[in-house]
Scaffold this active site. Structure first.
Site, mmCIF file in Angstrom:
data_model
loop_
_atom_site.group_PDB
_atom_site.id
_atom_site.type_symbol
_atom_site.label_atom_id
_atom_site.label_comp_id
_atom_site.label_asym_id
_atom_site.label_seq_id
_atom_site.Cartn_x
_atom_site.Cartn_y
_atom_site.Cartn_z
ATOM 1 N N LYS A 1 53.781 -40.112 53.745
ATOM 2 C CA LYS A 1 53.112 -38.878 54.171
ATOM 3 C C LYS A 1 51.798 -38.682 53.410
ATOM 4 O O LYS A 1 50.792 -38.271 53.991
ATOM 5 C CB LYS A 1 54.048 -37.677 53.965
ATOM 6 C CG LYS A 1 55.158 -37.636 55.015
ATOM 7 C CD LYS A 1 56.315 -36.730 54.665
ATOM 8 C CE LYS A 1 57.430 -36.947 55.692
ATOM 9 N NZ LYS A 1 58.673 -36.276 55.356
ATOM 10 N N ASP B 1 57.013 -28.714 59.269
ATOM 11 C CA ASP B 1 58.155 -29.495 59.762
ATOM 12 C C ASP B 1 58.835 -28.784 60.940
ATOM 13 O O ASP B 1 59.624 -29.392 61.663
ATOM 14 C CB ASP B 1 59.195 -29.678 58.636
ATOM 15 C CG ASP B 1 59.233 -31.102 58.098
ATOM 16 O OD1 ASP B 1 58.687 -32.004 58.763
ATOM 17 O OD2 ASP B 1 59.811 -31.308 57.013
ATOM 18 N N GLN C 1 61.073 -32.274 51.317
ATOM 19 C CA GLN C 1 61.716 -33.521 51.747
ATOM 20 C C GLN C 1 63.235 -33.378 51.613
ATOM 21 O O GLN C 1 63.734 -33.002 50.558
ATOM 22 C CB GLN C 1 61.201 -34.688 50.889
ATOM 23 C CG GLN C 1 61.710 -36.051 51.309
ATOM 24 C CD GLN C 1 61.217 -36.460 52.695
ATOM 25 O OE1 GLN C 1 60.042 -36.311 53.029
ATOM 26 N NE2 GLN C 1 62.128 -36.965 53.529
#
Ligand code: NAD
Length: 290
Positions: free
Chosen positions: A52, A119, A96
């Site tokens: 990322k 997200d 994460q």
């Protein structure tokens, strides 16, 4: 023989668009910034986070990786998120997963401001997705829809089967297909007659996490097959849920693993981050119209 939907080509195109939009924002004095929180030493999570950060660099997006210890408490983690929520320089926040067992994942995710939830995992963004309102779409299913659209096929009216009902892939994929006016069947570990259901699908999205799960007899001739699965075979080779060599001769389009949905997930995150920055610059509190 199916045509391959290349995640590599499509993701590169999307990342180029994200880079262009980030550059435009930079001209206005806005440096797009993503904060990524990683807890503990999980090697797979670390690899994802490195990926990322690399994508951000390629797109001209600043990224801050906050590495926190496995022993962190939930309230300490919530404190970090609050700091990032308050920091106007940070446009997107991503935690994460997975998190250590002492931390309730959804509580942490829901602490992220919806307008920074790139997200698309907060309850607010999920609720908006269900209601058909503006929201941030979860990156993996959003990538699947982009791949379907790239074929030029008409999704409306088609029979779509999604295998897997996780909150991050299967369920939102089903909702997004529904929003595109497909008729959706959401299959899972308790589904009866799964093979027959799959074999009737014009669009098949596999998100199970089991190598070799979708065999050739489960593919309707001419179907479009999107393989979300990321698995390792006994010899360490990366593969999806679909037996590619059996599905490919029957499908009209199919995605490869590697080189498929995984790259799209990463590209969609870049798009969501730029969009978050643009919305925040405009003083808007939510995602962009779907
Ligand atoms: P998950 O384990 O949360 O969910 C798996 C789903 O599969 C469950 O809903 C379960 O009901 C269903 N399932 C399990 N066994 C089944 C069976 N026998 N028949 C029918 N359904 C069954 O997994 P997830 O997080 O949704 O991920 C699924 C796969 O996608 C994994 O391989 C994961 O690594 C991969 N993944 C890929 C990306 C990407 O970017 N390409 C992103 C997220 C997840």
């Amino acid at each position: 023989m199916a045509e391959i939907i290349s995640g590599k080509v499509l993701a590169a195109r999307i990342k180029a668009q994200a880079a262009q939009q980030a550059a435009k924002l930079r001209e206005k004095g806005i440096s797009v910034r993503l904060a990524v929180i990683i807890v503990g030493e999980n090697p797979a999570s670390k690899a994802y986070v490195r990926g990322k950060a690399k994508d951000c660099a390629e797109c001209g997006i600043l990224s801050d990786v906050l590495e926190l210890p496995q022993s962190i408490t939930e309230s300490e983690l919530l404190g970090k998120i609050e700091q990032l929520n308050q920091d106007d320089r940070v446009h997107g926040i991503l935690v994460q997963l997975p998190l250590p067992p002492q931390i309730r994942e959804q509580s942490v995710i829901n602490a992220i401001l919806p307008q920074k939830d790139v997200d698309g995992f907060t309850d607010i963004n999920t609720g908006r997705l269900i209601s058909g309102e503006e929201c941030f779409l979860p990156c993996t299913p959003a990538g699947c829809i982009e791949m379907l659209k790239s074929t030029g096929m008409q999704i409306a009216g088609k029979d779509a089967v999604v295998i897997g009902r996780s909150n991050i892939v299967g369920k939102p994929a089903a909702l997004m297909l529904c929003a595109e006016n497909a008729t959706v069947t959401l299959c899972h570990s308790h589904t009866e007659n799964l093979k027959e259901k799959c074999a009737a699908a014009d669009i098949l999205i596999a998100a199970v996490g089991k190598a070799g799960f979708v065999t050739g007899d489960m593919i309707k001739p001419g179907a479009v097959v999107i393989d979300v699965g990321i698995n390792r075979t006994a010899d360490g080779t990366l593969c999806g849920d679909v037996v590619f060599d059996e599905a490919e001769p029957k499908a009209s389009y199919i995605t490869p693993v590697p080189g498929g949905v995984g790259l799209m997930t990463r590209a969609m995150l870049m798009m969501n981050t730029v969009r978050a920055a643009r919305n925040q610059a405009q003083g808007r509190g939510d995602g962009e119209k779907r």
